[in-house]
Design a protein around this motif. Structure first.
Motif, PDB file in Angstrom:
ATOM      1  N   ASN A  47      32.477  18.101  10.333  1.00 41.84           N
ATOM      2  CA  ASN A  47      31.179  17.932   8.975  1.00 41.84           C
ATOM      3  C   ASN A  47      29.703  18.502   9.571  1.00 41.84           C
ATOM      4  O   ASN A  47      29.251  19.337   8.520  1.00 41.84           O
ATOM      5  CB  ASN A  47      31.028  16.601   9.048  1.00 41.84           C
ATOM      6  N   TYR A  50      30.870  22.913   9.004  1.00 40.83           N
ATOM      7  CA  TYR A  50      31.358  23.204   7.974  1.00 40.83           C
ATOM      8  C   TYR A  50      30.547  22.363   6.722  1.00 40.83           C
ATOM      9  O   TYR A  50      30.773  23.076   5.455  1.00 40.83           O
ATOM     10  CB  TYR A  50      32.883  23.176   7.618  1.00 40.83           C
ATOM     11  N   TYR A  52      31.011  19.367   5.546  1.00 39.28           N
ATOM     12  CA  TYR A  52      32.046  18.538   4.789  1.00 39.28           C
ATOM     13  C   TYR A  52      31.709  17.319   5.164  1.00 39.28           C
ATOM     14  O   TYR A  52      30.508  16.799   5.657  1.00 39.28           O
ATOM     15  CB  TYR A  52      33.489  18.699   5.577  1.00 39.28           C
ATOM     16  N   ASP A  53      32.440  16.193   4.440  1.00 41.92           N
ATOM     17  CA  ASP A  53      32.055  14.920   4.391  1.00 41.92           C
ATOM     18  C   ASP A  53      33.523  14.205   4.842  1.00 41.92           C
ATOM     19  O   ASP A  53      33.839  13.300   4.030  1.00 41.92           O
ATOM     20  CB  ASP A  53      31.506  14.338   3.075  1.00 41.92           C
ATOM     21  N   ASP A  71      38.169  14.487   2.727  1.00 41.28           N
ATOM     22  CA  ASP A  71      36.926  14.623   2.142  1.00 41.28           C
ATOM     23  C   ASP A  71      37.173  14.586   0.775  1.00 41.28           C
ATOM     24  O   ASP A  71      37.813  15.716   0.021  1.00 41.28           O
ATOM     25  CB  ASP A  71      36.157  16.093   2.529  1.00 41.28           C
ATOM     26  N   SER A  73      35.436  14.154  -2.185  1.00 38.59           N
ATOM     27  CA  SER A  73      34.475  15.096  -2.912  1.00 38.59           C
ATOM     28  C   SER A  73      35.046  16.525  -2.814  1.00 38.59           C
ATOM     29  O   SER A  73      34.697  17.257  -3.998  1.00 38.59           O
ATOM     30  CB  SER A  73      33.036  14.857  -2.454  1.00 38.59           C
ATOM     31  N   ARG A  74      35.560  16.798  -1.876  1.00 38.58           N
ATOM     32  CA  ARG A  74      36.008  18.334  -2.043  1.00 38.58           C
ATOM     33  C   ARG A  74      37.586  18.681  -2.186  1.00 38.58           C
ATOM     34  O   ARG A  74      38.131  19.569  -2.177  1.00 38.58           O
ATOM     35  CB  ARG A  74      35.629  18.961  -0.832  1.00 38.58           C
ATOM     36  N   LEU A  76      39.733  17.719   0.092  1.00 37.02           N
ATOM     37  CA  LEU A  76      40.182  18.492   1.254  1.00 37.02           C
ATOM     38  C   LEU A  76      40.911  17.524   2.186  1.00 37.02           C
ATOM     39  O   LEU A  76      40.605  16.356   2.355  1.00 37.02           O
ATOM     40  CB  LEU A  76      38.864  19.010   2.006  1.00 37.02           C
ATOM     41  N   TYR A 105      44.502  16.079  -3.858  1.00 38.13           N
ATOM     42  CA  TYR A 105      43.736  17.179  -2.850  1.00 38.13           C
ATOM     43  C   TYR A 105      44.182  18.516  -2.939  1.00 38.13           C
ATOM     44  O   TYR A 105      45.281  18.849  -3.012  1.00 38.13           O
ATOM     45  CB  TYR A 105      44.175  16.755  -1.565  1.00 38.13           C
ATOM     46  N   GLU A 107      43.296  21.169  -1.200  1.00 40.32           N
ATOM     47  CA  GLU A 107      43.293  22.123   0.042  1.00 40.32           C
ATOM     48  C   GLU A 107      43.818  21.307   0.993  1.00 40.32           C
ATOM     49  O   GLU A 107      43.439  20.115   1.420  1.00 40.32           O
ATOM     50  CB  GLU A 107      41.848  22.495   0.258  1.00 40.32           C
TER      51      GLU A 107
END
Length: 331
Positions: A47, A50, A52-53, A71, A73-74, A76, A105, A107
Protein backbone atom coordinates in the motif's frame (compact mmCIF):
# COMPACT_ATOMS: atom_id res chain seq x y z
CA UNK A 1 18.36 11.13 -3.48
CA UNK A 2 18.83 13.28 -0.37
CA UNK A 3 20.91 12.01 2.53
CA UNK A 4 17.84 11.70 4.76
CA UNK A 5 15.84 9.82 2.15
CA UNK A 6 18.86 7.61 1.41
CA UNK A 7 19.20 6.75 5.11
CA UNK A 8 15.54 5.82 5.37
CA UNK A 9 15.68 3.79 2.16
CA UNK A 10 18.72 1.83 3.32
CA UNK A 11 16.90 1.03 6.55
CA UNK A 12 14.01 -0.45 4.56
CA UNK A 13 16.40 -2.36 2.27
CA UNK A 14 18.30 -3.83 5.20
CA UNK A 15 15.23 -4.92 7.15
CA UNK A 16 13.37 -6.45 4.19
CA UNK A 17 16.54 -8.19 2.98
CA UNK A 18 16.96 -9.86 6.35
CA UNK A 19 13.30 -10.90 6.29
CA UNK A 20 13.80 -12.38 2.82
CA UNK A 21 16.77 -14.36 4.11
CA UNK A 22 14.60 -15.72 6.94
CA UNK A 23 11.86 -16.73 4.50
CA UNK A 24 14.35 -18.45 2.19
CA UNK A 25 15.93 -20.30 5.10
CA UNK A 26 12.56 -21.49 6.41
CA UNK A 27 11.44 -22.55 2.93
CA UNK A 28 14.52 -24.73 2.55
CA UNK A 29 13.54 -26.41 5.80
CA UNK A 30 10.11 -27.23 4.41
CA UNK A 31 8.17 -24.45 6.15
CA UNK A 32 6.07 -23.25 3.24
CA UNK A 33 3.08 -21.76 5.09
CA UNK A 34 5.02 -18.76 6.35
CA UNK A 35 3.17 -16.36 4.05
CA UNK A 36 0.27 -16.29 6.54
CA UNK A 37 2.41 -14.48 9.11
CA UNK A 38 3.65 -12.03 6.47
CA UNK A 39 0.39 -11.16 4.72
CA UNK A 40 -0.81 -8.22 6.90
CA UNK A 41 2.70 -6.75 6.97
CA UNK A 42 3.19 -6.90 3.20
CA UNK A 43 -0.32 -5.63 2.55
CA UNK A 44 0.71 -2.35 4.18
CA UNK A 45 4.14 -2.30 2.50
CA UNK A 46 2.49 -2.72 -0.91
CA UNK A 47 0.00 0.00 0.00
CA UNK A 48 2.81 2.42 0.87
CA UNK A 49 4.87 1.63 -2.22
CA UNK A 50 2.21 1.24 -4.91
CA UNK A 51 -0.62 3.31 -3.46
CA UNK A 52 -2.96 0.31 -3.17
CA UNK A 53 -5.66 -0.20 -0.56
CA UNK A 54 -5.09 -3.91 0.06
CA UNK A 55 -6.93 -5.77 2.80
CA UNK A 56 -6.76 -9.39 3.89
CA UNK A 57 -9.10 -11.63 1.92
CA UNK A 58 -11.36 -13.41 4.34
CA UNK A 59 -14.11 -15.13 2.40
CA UNK A 60 -14.30 -18.65 1.03
CA UNK A 61 -13.96 -18.24 -2.71
CA UNK A 62 -10.80 -16.17 -2.36
CA UNK A 63 -9.32 -18.46 0.27
CA UNK A 64 -10.07 -21.45 -1.94
CA UNK A 65 -8.16 -19.77 -4.75
CA UNK A 66 -5.26 -19.03 -2.38
CA UNK A 67 -5.83 -15.28 -2.78
CA UNK A 68 -4.45 -13.45 0.24
CA UNK A 69 -5.02 -9.72 -0.34
CA UNK A 70 -7.61 -7.70 -2.23
CA UNK A 71 -8.12 -4.10 -3.27
CA UNK A 72 -11.78 -3.99 -4.25
CA UNK A 73 -11.63 -0.45 -5.61
CA UNK A 74 -8.98 -1.50 -8.15
CA UNK A 75 -10.34 -4.99 -8.79
CA UNK A 76 -6.96 -6.33 -7.66
CA UNK A 77 -6.03 -9.65 -6.03
CA UNK A 78 -2.59 -10.49 -4.66
CA UNK A 79 -1.18 -13.83 -3.61
CA UNK A 80 1.73 -13.67 -1.15
CA UNK A 81 3.86 -16.79 -1.41
CA UNK A 82 7.30 -18.13 -0.63
CA UNK A 83 6.96 -20.70 -3.45
CA UNK A 84 8.79 -19.56 -6.58
CA UNK A 85 8.04 -22.24 -9.19
CA UNK A 86 5.73 -21.64 -12.15
CA UNK A 87 3.47 -24.51 -11.08
CA UNK A 88 2.27 -22.49 -8.10
CA UNK A 89 1.32 -19.57 -10.36
CA UNK A 90 -0.44 -21.85 -12.88
CA UNK A 91 -2.43 -23.57 -10.13
CA UNK A 92 -3.58 -20.25 -8.70
CA UNK A 93 -4.62 -18.93 -12.12
CA UNK A 94 -6.56 -22.14 -12.78
CA UNK A 95 -8.40 -21.90 -9.45
CA UNK A 96 -9.00 -18.18 -9.98
CA UNK A 97 -10.73 -19.00 -13.28
CA UNK A 98 -12.68 -21.97 -11.88
CA UNK A 99 -14.16 -19.72 -9.18
CA UNK A 100 -14.94 -17.05 -11.83
CA UNK A 101 -13.18 -14.41 -9.77
CA UNK A 102 -12.35 -12.57 -13.00
CA UNK A 103 -15.95 -11.28 -12.92
CA UNK A 104 -15.10 -9.22 -9.81
CA UNK A 105 -11.33 -8.82 -10.00
CA UNK A 106 -9.64 -7.86 -13.25
CA UNK A 107 -6.04 -8.13 -12.07
CA UNK A 108 -4.13 -10.94 -10.39
CA UNK A 109 -0.65 -10.32 -8.99
CA UNK A 110 1.89 -12.39 -7.08
CA UNK A 111 4.39 -11.25 -4.46
CA UNK A 112 7.22 -13.77 -4.15
CA UNK A 113 8.82 -13.52 -0.70
CA UNK A 114 12.04 -15.04 -1.96
CA UNK A 115 13.52 -14.40 -5.41
CA UNK A 116 11.28 -15.00 -8.41
CA UNK A 117 12.41 -17.31 -11.19
CA UNK A 118 13.17 -16.36 -14.77
CA UNK A 119 9.89 -17.78 -16.03
CA UNK A 120 9.82 -19.05 -19.62
CA UNK A 121 6.50 -20.89 -19.52
CA UNK A 122 3.15 -19.57 -20.75
CA UNK A 123 0.53 -18.70 -18.17
CA UNK A 124 -2.86 -19.35 -19.77
CA UNK A 125 -5.76 -17.23 -18.52
CA UNK A 126 -8.15 -18.53 -21.20
CA UNK A 127 -8.71 -14.94 -22.28
CA UNK A 128 -10.49 -13.96 -19.08
CA UNK A 129 -7.91 -11.40 -17.93
CA UNK A 130 -4.48 -10.10 -18.86
CA UNK A 131 -1.47 -11.65 -17.18
CA UNK A 132 2.18 -10.82 -17.92
CA UNK A 133 4.63 -12.43 -15.51
CA UNK A 134 7.12 -9.60 -16.12
CA UNK A 135 4.62 -7.15 -14.66
CA UNK A 136 2.33 -9.22 -12.46
CA UNK A 137 4.89 -11.35 -10.60
CA UNK A 138 7.18 -9.33 -8.34
CA UNK A 139 9.62 -10.15 -5.58
CA UNK A 140 11.17 -8.09 -2.79
CA UNK A 141 13.86 -6.71 -5.12
CA UNK A 142 11.13 -5.33 -7.40
CA UNK A 143 9.38 -3.90 -4.36
CA UNK A 144 12.55 -2.16 -3.21
CA UNK A 145 13.26 -0.80 -6.70
CA UNK A 146 9.79 0.76 -6.77
CA UNK A 147 10.16 2.11 -3.22
CA UNK A 148 13.27 4.04 -4.24
CA UNK A 149 11.07 6.49 -6.16
CA UNK A 150 8.90 7.40 -3.16
CA UNK A 151 8.84 10.95 -1.86
CA UNK A 152 10.71 11.73 1.35
CA UNK A 153 7.46 11.81 3.34
CA UNK A 154 6.30 8.45 1.97
CA UNK A 155 9.74 6.94 2.53
CA UNK A 156 9.67 8.06 6.15
CA UNK A 157 6.23 6.54 6.62
CA UNK A 158 7.40 3.26 5.09
CA UNK A 159 10.60 3.20 7.16
CA UNK A 160 8.68 3.93 10.36
CA UNK A 161 6.14 1.22 9.56
CA UNK A 162 8.88 -1.35 8.91
CA UNK A 163 10.67 -0.42 12.15
CA UNK A 164 7.43 -0.61 14.12
CA UNK A 165 5.90 -3.79 12.69
CA UNK A 166 8.69 -6.01 11.37
CA UNK A 167 9.94 -7.31 14.74
CA UNK A 168 6.51 -8.77 15.53
CA UNK A 169 6.39 -10.47 12.11
CA UNK A 170 9.86 -11.89 12.71
CA UNK A 171 8.90 -13.15 16.15
CA UNK A 172 5.94 -14.96 14.60
CA UNK A 173 8.25 -16.58 12.03
CA UNK A 174 11.26 -17.37 14.19
CA UNK A 175 11.20 -16.09 17.79
CA UNK A 176 14.96 -16.50 18.26
CA UNK A 177 16.02 -14.81 15.01
CA UNK A 178 18.27 -11.75 14.88
CA UNK A 179 15.56 -9.58 13.36
CA UNK A 180 12.98 -10.68 15.92
CA UNK A 181 15.25 -9.23 18.56
CA UNK A 182 16.02 -6.06 16.64
CA UNK A 183 13.94 -3.97 19.03
CA UNK A 184 15.07 -5.85 22.11
CA UNK A 185 16.93 -3.60 24.51
CA UNK A 186 18.80 -5.06 27.44
CA UNK A 187 19.20 -1.65 29.07
CA UNK A 188 20.87 -1.04 32.43
CA UNK A 189 18.82 -0.16 35.54
CA UNK A 190 20.14 2.38 38.04
CA UNK A 191 22.44 1.09 40.76
CA UNK A 192 21.79 3.96 43.21
CA UNK A 193 20.09 6.80 41.23
CA UNK A 194 21.83 9.05 43.75
CA UNK A 195 21.99 11.89 41.23
CA UNK A 196 18.19 12.06 41.21
CA UNK A 197 17.69 11.41 44.91
CA UNK A 198 20.00 14.26 45.92
CA UNK A 199 17.65 16.60 44.03
CA UNK A 200 14.30 15.13 45.04
CA UNK A 201 14.72 13.85 48.59
CA UNK A 202 15.78 15.64 51.76
CA UNK A 203 17.77 12.57 52.73
CA UNK A 204 18.76 10.02 50.01
CA UNK A 205 18.36 7.20 52.52
CA UNK A 206 14.92 8.00 53.98
CA UNK A 207 11.65 6.27 53.14
CA UNK A 208 10.62 8.79 50.48
CA UNK A 209 13.95 8.38 48.72
CA UNK A 210 13.46 4.61 48.67
CA UNK A 211 10.05 5.14 47.06
CA UNK A 212 11.60 7.46 44.46
CA UNK A 213 14.24 4.83 43.65
CA UNK A 214 11.59 2.15 43.21
CA UNK A 215 9.66 4.49 40.93
CA UNK A 216 12.73 4.90 38.74
CA UNK A 217 13.14 1.12 38.53
CA UNK A 218 9.53 0.89 37.33
CA UNK A 219 10.14 3.66 34.77
CA UNK A 220 13.15 1.73 33.48
CA UNK A 221 10.90 -1.30 32.98
CA UNK A 222 8.20 0.78 31.28
CA UNK A 223 10.69 2.23 28.79
CA UNK A 224 12.13 -1.23 28.14
CA UNK A 225 8.64 -2.45 27.18
CA UNK A 226 8.49 0.06 24.31
CA UNK A 227 10.08 -0.09 20.87
CA UNK A 228 13.02 2.16 20.08
CA UNK A 229 10.80 4.29 17.79
CA UNK A 230 8.32 4.79 20.62
CA UNK A 231 11.12 5.84 22.96
CA UNK A 232 12.34 8.27 20.29
CA UNK A 233 8.94 10.00 20.40
CA UNK A 234 9.49 10.54 24.14
CA UNK A 235 12.98 11.87 23.44
CA UNK A 236 11.60 14.33 20.89
CA UNK A 237 9.09 15.66 23.40
CA UNK A 238 11.76 15.97 26.08
CA UNK A 239 13.99 17.96 23.75
CA UNK A 240 11.31 20.17 22.24
CA UNK A 241 8.42 20.59 24.70
CA UNK A 242 8.30 24.22 25.83
CA UNK A 243 4.98 24.09 27.68
CA UNK A 244 4.48 22.72 31.18
CA UNK A 245 1.12 21.70 32.62
CA UNK A 246 0.86 20.95 36.31
CA UNK A 247 4.62 20.27 36.41
CA UNK A 248 4.39 17.99 33.36
CA UNK A 249 6.00 18.49 29.94
CA UNK A 250 3.35 19.11 27.29
CA UNK A 251 3.05 19.48 23.52
CA UNK A 252 -0.03 19.73 21.34
CA UNK A 253 -1.02 16.61 19.43
CA UNK A 254 -1.05 18.55 16.16
CA UNK A 255 2.43 20.00 16.69
CA UNK A 256 3.93 16.65 17.66
CA UNK A 257 2.26 14.87 14.74
CA UNK A 258 3.36 17.48 12.20
CA UNK A 259 6.93 17.64 13.50
CA UNK A 260 7.27 13.85 13.38
CA UNK A 261 5.50 13.54 10.03
CA UNK A 262 2.88 11.11 11.34
CA UNK A 263 -0.66 10.60 10.12
CA UNK A 264 -3.43 10.84 12.74
CA UNK A 265 -3.65 7.05 12.72
CA UNK A 266 0.09 6.64 13.32
CA UNK A 267 0.07 9.26 16.08
CA UNK A 268 -2.79 7.45 17.78
CA UNK A 269 -0.84 4.16 17.66
CA UNK A 270 2.17 5.78 19.32
CA UNK A 271 0.00 7.53 21.89
CA UNK A 272 -1.84 4.28 22.71
CA UNK A 273 1.46 2.47 23.33
CA UNK A 274 2.86 5.26 25.53
CA UNK A 275 -0.40 5.62 27.46
CA UNK A 276 -0.49 1.85 28.08
CA UNK A 277 3.03 2.10 29.49
CA UNK A 278 1.82 4.85 31.87
CA UNK A 279 4.13 7.46 30.35
CA UNK A 280 1.84 9.72 28.28
CA UNK A 281 -1.52 11.28 28.94
CA UNK A 282 -3.78 13.63 27.02
CA UNK A 283 -5.57 16.78 28.16
CA UNK A 284 -8.35 17.49 25.69
CA UNK A 285 -10.48 19.81 27.84
CA UNK A 286 -8.60 23.10 28.07
CA UNK A 287 -7.37 23.47 24.52
CA UNK A 288 -8.83 23.53 21.03
CA UNK A 289 -6.21 20.90 20.17
CA UNK A 290 -5.44 18.01 22.55
CA UNK A 291 -2.25 18.30 24.58
CA UNK A 292 0.01 15.29 25.05
CA UNK A 293 1.78 15.28 28.40
CA UNK A 294 4.74 13.24 29.60
CA UNK A 295 4.57 12.24 33.22
CA UNK A 296 6.20 9.76 35.58
CA UNK A 297 5.64 10.65 39.22
CA UNK A 298 8.24 9.60 41.77
CA UNK A 299 6.07 8.21 44.54
CA UNK A 300 8.18 9.52 47.44
CA UNK A 301 8.86 13.15 46.58
CA UNK A 302 6.06 13.45 44.00
CA UNK A 303 8.59 15.00 41.60
CA UNK A 304 8.34 14.22 37.90
CA UNK A 305 11.12 12.08 36.44
CA UNK A 306 10.87 13.56 32.95
CA UNK A 307 11.10 17.10 34.27
CA UNK A 308 14.23 16.07 36.13
CA UNK A 309 15.73 14.60 32.95
CA UNK A 310 15.02 17.77 30.95
CA UNK A 311 16.28 20.17 33.62
CA UNK A 312 19.33 18.28 34.88
CA UNK A 313 20.76 16.14 32.07
CA UNK A 314 22.48 17.18 28.87
CA UNK A 315 21.18 15.96 25.49
CA UNK A 316 23.46 12.92 25.26
CA UNK A 317 22.58 11.86 28.80
CA UNK A 318 18.85 12.22 28.09
CA UNK A 319 19.21 10.05 25.00
CA UNK A 320 21.11 7.39 26.96
CA UNK A 321 18.40 7.30 29.60
CA UNK A 322 15.30 7.43 27.40
CA UNK A 323 16.33 5.70 24.16
CA UNK A 324 19.10 3.35 25.35
CA UNK A 325 17.50 2.72 28.76
CA UNK A 326 20.89 3.23 30.37
CA UNK A 327 19.94 4.50 33.81
CA UNK A 328 23.51 4.37 35.12
CA UNK A 329 23.59 8.02 34.01
CA UNK A 330 21.54 8.70 37.15
CA UNK A 331 24.06 7.10 39.55
Amino acid sequence: MSLEKGRLYQNVVMKLSVLRFMVRSMSKRGKTDINRDCEPFFAEVLNYVYGYDLKNANFDRLNTAAIDLVDKSRGLCVQVTSTTDSGKIKKTIKTFIRNKLFNEYTELRFLILGEKNNYTTTFDTQGHFDFDHEEHVIDIDDLLDKAESLSLDKMKQLSDFVDRELPSVSRALEPDSILAGAERNDGIPPATAIRVLLETAANPTDADAVKDYKSLIKLHGALMSLSRKQREVILYMLKNATERQFERLAMSEMTLRQKLGFSKEQMFEYYAALEAAGIMDVDAESYSHPQFTLSWRLSGSHSDAFEFFKDNLDEKEVERVVVDCDFTVLD
